[in-house]
Design an enzyme around this catalytic site. Structure first.
Site, PDB file in Angstrom:
ATOM      1  N   GLY A 100      36.468  -5.463  -6.070  1.00  0.00           N
ATOM      2  CA  GLY A 100      37.518  -4.696  -6.724  1.00  0.00           C
ATOM      3  C   GLY A 100      38.017  -3.507  -5.935  1.00  0.00           C
ATOM      4  O   GLY A 100      39.065  -2.939  -6.266  1.00  0.00           O
ATOM      5  N   TYR A 159      25.262 -16.790 -15.730  1.00  0.00           N
ATOM      6  CA  TYR A 159      26.258 -15.830 -16.189  1.00  0.00           C
ATOM      7  C   TYR A 159      26.093 -15.593 -17.691  1.00  0.00           C
ATOM      8  O   TYR A 159      26.238 -16.511 -18.500  1.00  0.00           O
ATOM      9  CB  TYR A 159      27.669 -16.326 -15.898  1.00  0.00           C
ATOM     10  CG  TYR A 159      28.059 -16.368 -14.437  1.00  0.00           C
ATOM     11  CD1 TYR A 159      27.253 -15.801 -13.457  1.00  0.00           C
ATOM     12  CD2 TYR A 159      29.243 -16.971 -14.022  1.00  0.00           C
ATOM     13  CE1 TYR A 159      27.609 -15.836 -12.116  1.00  0.00           C
ATOM     14  CE2 TYR A 159      29.616 -17.010 -12.684  1.00  0.00           C
ATOM     15  CZ  TYR A 159      28.787 -16.451 -11.736  1.00  0.00           C
ATOM     16  OH  TYR A 159      29.138 -16.491 -10.409  1.00  0.00           O
ATOM     17  N   GLY A 186      42.567  -0.861  -4.421  1.00  0.00           N
ATOM     18  CA  GLY A 186      42.971   0.529  -4.264  1.00  0.00           C
ATOM     19  C   GLY A 186      42.703   1.395  -5.475  1.00  0.00           C
ATOM     20  O   GLY A 186      42.985   2.597  -5.463  1.00  0.00           O
ATOM     21  N   LYS A 187      42.131   0.815  -6.529  1.00  0.00           N
ATOM     22  CA  LYS A 187      41.942   1.572  -7.775  1.00  0.00           C
ATOM     23  C   LYS A 187      40.962   2.730  -7.630  1.00  0.00           C
ATOM     24  O   LYS A 187      40.968   3.663  -8.430  1.00  0.00           O
ATOM     25  CB  LYS A 187      41.472   0.642  -8.893  1.00  0.00           C
ATOM     26  CG  LYS A 187      40.060   0.109  -8.725  1.00  0.00           C
ATOM     27  CD  LYS A 187      39.581  -0.639  -9.962  1.00  0.00           C
ATOM     28  CE  LYS A 187      40.245  -1.979 -10.081  1.00  0.00           C
ATOM     29  NZ  LYS A 187      39.679  -2.780 -11.200  1.00  0.00           N
ATOM     30  N   LEU A 233      39.289  -3.311  -2.909  1.00  0.00           N
ATOM     31  CA  LEU A 233      40.503  -3.537  -2.127  1.00  0.00           C
ATOM     32  C   LEU A 233      41.778  -3.472  -2.958  1.00  0.00           C
ATOM     33  O   LEU A 233      42.878  -3.479  -2.403  1.00  0.00           O
ATOM     34  CB  LEU A 233      40.425  -4.887  -1.406  1.00  0.00           C
ATOM     35  CG  LEU A 233      39.446  -4.935  -0.225  1.00  0.00           C
ATOM     36  CD1 LEU A 233      39.217  -6.362   0.227  1.00  0.00           C
ATOM     37  CD2 LEU A 233      39.970  -4.084   0.939  1.00  0.00           C
ATOM     38  N   SER A 264      34.100 -12.508  -4.596  1.00  0.00           N
ATOM     39  CA  SER A 264      34.529 -11.113  -4.405  1.00  0.00           C
ATOM     40  C   SER A 264      35.538 -10.985  -3.267  1.00  0.00           C
ATOM     41  O   SER A 264      35.367 -10.179  -2.342  1.00  0.00           O
ATOM     42  CB  SER A 264      33.330 -10.187  -4.160  1.00  0.00           C
ATOM     43  OG  SER A 264      32.782  -9.757  -5.375  1.00  0.00           O
ATOM     44  N   PRO A 265      36.627 -11.775  -3.313  1.00  0.00           N
ATOM     45  CA  PRO A 265      37.626 -11.689  -2.235  1.00  0.00           C
ATOM     46  C   PRO A 265      38.361 -10.363  -2.201  1.00  0.00           C
ATOM     47  O   PRO A 265      39.017 -10.055  -1.205  1.00  0.00           O
ATOM     48  CB  PRO A 265      38.579 -12.847  -2.561  1.00  0.00           C
ATOM     49  CG  PRO A 265      38.454 -13.025  -4.036  1.00  0.00           C
ATOM     50  CD  PRO A 265      37.011 -12.751  -4.343  1.00  0.00           C
ATOM     51  N   LEU A 266      38.252  -9.580  -3.268  1.00  0.00           N
ATOM     52  CA  LEU A 266      38.872  -8.248  -3.303  1.00  0.00           C
ATOM     53  C   LEU A 266      37.842  -7.144  -3.088  1.00  0.00           C
ATOM     54  O   LEU A 266      38.022  -6.007  -3.532  1.00  0.00           O
ATOM     55  CB  LEU A 266      39.608  -8.047  -4.627  1.00  0.00           C
ATOM     56  CG  LEU A 266      40.845  -8.931  -4.804  1.00  0.00           C
ATOM     57  CD1 LEU A 266      41.424  -8.793  -6.201  1.00  0.00           C
ATOM     58  CD2 LEU A 266      41.899  -8.609  -3.752  1.00  0.00           C
TER      59      LEU A 266
END
Length: 318
Positions: A206, A48, A210-211, A208, A201-203
């Site tokens: 990004g 990273y 909704g953005k 999920l 990346s559980p969303l």
């Protein structure tokens, strides 16, 4: 964390953006906010920001947050060289990277050490021998694999257990309502052999949240030069769009944010130990920390299961 004695918070703090999109000041606020909210698992990697994420984290653990207050996880196995990025899960490569990570983090051990990805050249037996030595030498307390298929994870778990009972504590893979491929074989393997699952990346990168439902916001990952390709697979996919809209509908009905619904669905999955959220800013992190108190109604959970169900076939379904 699976069948091991390692305890982790339901949400983990990811540091992939530290040292590049997240500066040291914001990183410090994120870490303090996370720990004050009861979070323990902090996930980083040697790769990273070319080690800068670990350097920032090490400085924070020295000055602002006690080392014993966090469960420290790092990863190795992706190396930069004259020919560019390459995978290296050799014994020499993994142990050298782990030693360098410990120096950057300012600690004599991490709590969890993961191999970042499969290496098509190095025999799995050699990779496993490095994990064993990392534990027996005191460099790490637990070991695991990231982004490995089920067959090799099962083989590694068997090799570790047969040698000296060290065991494979964790498997880290992408897992969300937009990526449920792990349910075909990795989840059954984990249930049988004992590792706990860490979701990255559980969303859904990004999506999920909704953005991106109407446009790509300025300053978002999808608008950045180096992360737009990471988000793109979920932006122009009809199946992903249907899932995002279902999450938004459920969120409206429950009076919660879409990310709360997406995380609540994931945290209820079997064998999941922690969902690692890669918040870029303190505000984004604060927006995710409340998701752990939401338990979805059974009918909502079932509806999300249906709209996001992965395709199963031979030989998973026989």
């Amino acid at each position: 964390m699976g069948a091991s004695g390692l305890q982790v918070s339901a949400l983990g703090l990811g540091t992939m953006t530290w040292g590049r999109d997240t500066d040291a000041v914001d990183a410090g606020e994120c870490l303090r906010t996370f720990v004050e909210a009861g979070g323990t698992l902090v996930d980083t990697a040697a790769a990273y920001a070319d080690g800068d994420a670990e350097r920032i984290l090490g400085a924070l653990l020295s000055d602002e947050v006690a080392r014993d207050d966090v469960v420290l996880c790092t990863k190795a196995g992706v190396r930069q060289g004259p020919g560019g990025t390459r995978r290296d899960a050799s014994r020499g490569g993994l142990l050298a990277e782990l030693d360098a990570s410990l120096a950057r983090l300012g600690t004599d051990h991490v709590d969890l050490f993961l191999v970042a990805c499969p290496d098509p050249v190095t025999p799995l037996e050699e990779t496993v021998s490095a994990l064993r030595l990392a534990v027996t030498s005191g460099r790490t307390r637990y070991v695991g694999l990231a982004n490995y298929p089920a067959w090799s994870a099962a083989r590694a778990a068997t090799l570790l257990e047969a040698a000296d009972g060290i065991g494979l504590a964790a498997l880290q893979l992408e897992y969300s309502l937009l990526e449920r491929g792990v349910e075909r074989e990795v989840v059954p393997a984990a249930q049988s052999l004992g590792p706990g699952l860490l979701a990255w990346s559980p969303l859904g990168r990004g999506v999920l949240t909704g953005k991106y439902r109407r446009a790509v916001p300025a300053g978002s990952r999808a608008a950045s030069d180096h992360l737009s390709g990471f988000v793109a697979p979920y932006l122009d996919d009809d199946g992903a769009t249907a899932v995002v809209e279902a999450v938004a509908t459920a969120a409206d009905g429950l009076g919660r944010a879409p990310l709360d619904v997406a995380l609540a669905w994931l945290l209820a999955r079997p064998t999941l130990a922690s969902a690692v959220v890669g918040a870029r800013t303190p505000a984004q992190l604060r927006g995710t920390l409340g998701a752990t108190d939401l338990e979805l109604p059974a009918e909502v959970h079932a509806a999300l299961d249906d709209v996001s169900a992965p395709a199963l076939g031979y030989p998973e379904r026989w």
